[in-house]
Design an enzyme around this catalytic site. Sequence first.
Site, PDB file in Angstrom:
ATOM      1  N   LYS A 283       0.827  -1.400   0.179  1.00 25.28           N
ATOM      2  CA  LYS A 283       0.039  -0.501   0.162  1.00 25.28           C
ATOM      3  C   LYS A 283       0.682   1.280  -0.305  1.00 25.28           C
ATOM      4  O   LYS A 283       0.297   2.396  -0.952  1.00 25.28           O
ATOM      5  CB  LYS A 283      -0.950  -0.070   1.251  1.00 25.28           C
ATOM      6  CG  LYS A 283      -1.987  -1.100   0.887  1.00 25.28           C
ATOM      7  CD  LYS A 283      -2.872  -0.082  -0.057  1.00 25.28           C
ATOM      8  CE  LYS A 283      -4.180  -1.522   0.016  1.00 25.28           C
ATOM      9  NZ  LYS A 283      -4.267  -1.706  -1.298  1.00 25.28           N
TER      10      LYS A 283
ATOM     11  N   LYS B 163      -7.489 -17.399 -13.173  1.00 27.50           N
ATOM     12  CA  LYS B 163      -8.451 -17.474 -12.761  1.00 27.50           C
ATOM     13  C   LYS B 163      -9.404 -16.271 -13.296  1.00 27.50           C
ATOM     14  O   LYS B 163      -9.015 -15.440 -13.011  1.00 27.50           O
ATOM     15  CB  LYS B 163      -8.174 -17.512 -11.056  1.00 27.50           C
ATOM     16  CG  LYS B 163      -7.652 -16.832 -10.571  1.00 27.50           C
ATOM     17  CD  LYS B 163      -7.649 -16.387  -9.439  1.00 27.50           C
ATOM     18  CE  LYS B 163      -7.605 -15.202  -8.339  1.00 27.50           C
ATOM     19  NZ  LYS B 163      -8.036 -14.780  -6.908  1.00 27.50           N
TER      20      LYS B 163
ATOM     21  N   LYS C 285     -12.013  -9.509 -10.311  1.00 24.36           N
ATOM     22  CA  LYS C 285     -12.422  -8.514 -10.665  1.00 24.36           C
ATOM     23  C   LYS C 285     -11.313  -7.895 -11.174  1.00 24.36           C
ATOM     24  O   LYS C 285     -10.877  -6.765 -12.433  1.00 24.36           O
ATOM     25  CB  LYS C 285     -13.254  -7.749  -9.345  1.00 24.36           C
ATOM     26  CG  LYS C 285     -13.538  -6.255  -9.923  1.00 24.36           C
ATOM     27  CD  LYS C 285     -13.346  -5.624  -8.414  1.00 24.36           C
ATOM     28  CE  LYS C 285     -13.989  -3.730  -8.658  1.00 24.36           C
ATOM     29  NZ  LYS C 285     -13.732  -3.333  -7.200  1.00 24.36           N
TER      30      LYS C 285
END
Length: 328
Positions: free
Chosen positions: A111, A194, A197
């Site tokens: 982050k 896979k 989103k």
Amino acid sequence: MEIVVSGIRPTGNLHLGNYFGAVKSFLQLQNEYNCFFFIADWHSLTTHPHPDNIRKSVKVILAEYLACGIDPEKATIYIQSDVREVAELYLYLNMNAYLGELERVTSFKDKVRQQPDNVNAGLLTYPSLMAADIIIHKAVKVPVGKDQEQNMEMARRFARRFNTIYGVEYFPEPASFHLSEKAVKVPGLDGSGKMGKSEGNAIYLIDDEKTIRKKVMKAVTDSGPTEPDSVKPEPVANLFTMMDIVSSKETYDYFNEKYNACEIRYGDMKKQLAEDICTFCAPVRERILDIIADDDYIDKVARTGAEKAAESAAKTIREVRRIIGFRP
Ligand code: TRP
């Protein structure tokens, strides 16, 4: 009954990968454990200090989980920010959480790289809030993805540390059990990997039939096998995996035989797959839309969930205050 807690990030709609992964295991867990499922809206402030329409996103996520069959009669489903006791426990845990250990958490370091202009204390103490979420109900099991393992280590560490510092055996250490090991892995239809989103290849439960057909017809394939019984390359194998998940065995076997005989027509297969995905999604989508339109129902579910969660949380906070030495 053993207590299970899991948090849901209020980011984006549910797709088939979520459905056959987390959602399905929640459906099973709610029958076997005393489950607390909550929407982690406080956590989202660490990345979006002024979230646009957080109430709306939370409402949609709630509606989607309910439409999938999360049953507020069986599980306690609530919104994190409705249960202020969690924030009090977060405060106590933070008093015994150290800068060094928090800075070493990989997701914190990620982050810092992603949002260098907003390295806030909430980001740093994300693991203490997550630990508070879990131990506020004295949970022993937490269904999470593999990516949460470090946060789970921290939760165990904070629970243990609390017990050591105050000389009690109060908080159990929560064990993770990994969804990915049990759940069906839903592939993307864009060639490899896979469904997700962030992968940009997701088929959402609320997609309408036209959208679903368009996404499936775009699926990556190849020019077809030239030898009988060939091994399927990944894009084609993914198409078959998807069919195995949503279609009948007869349908799957039919196309599998065609493939093995080098007579496969991917166009036909995709058409069938799109039909079967639509058949699966249509009733879920309808339920989602019905629930979203019913504000009273959603409010009632959220309120009842908050009451049940607050009761469990208040008990913990009373005992924690007594253990530390504050007025109860
Ligand atoms: N960190 C979790 C995620 O990103 C969400 C979460 C917050 C959570 N609090 C939790 C998960 C408590 C399990 C238990 O997916």
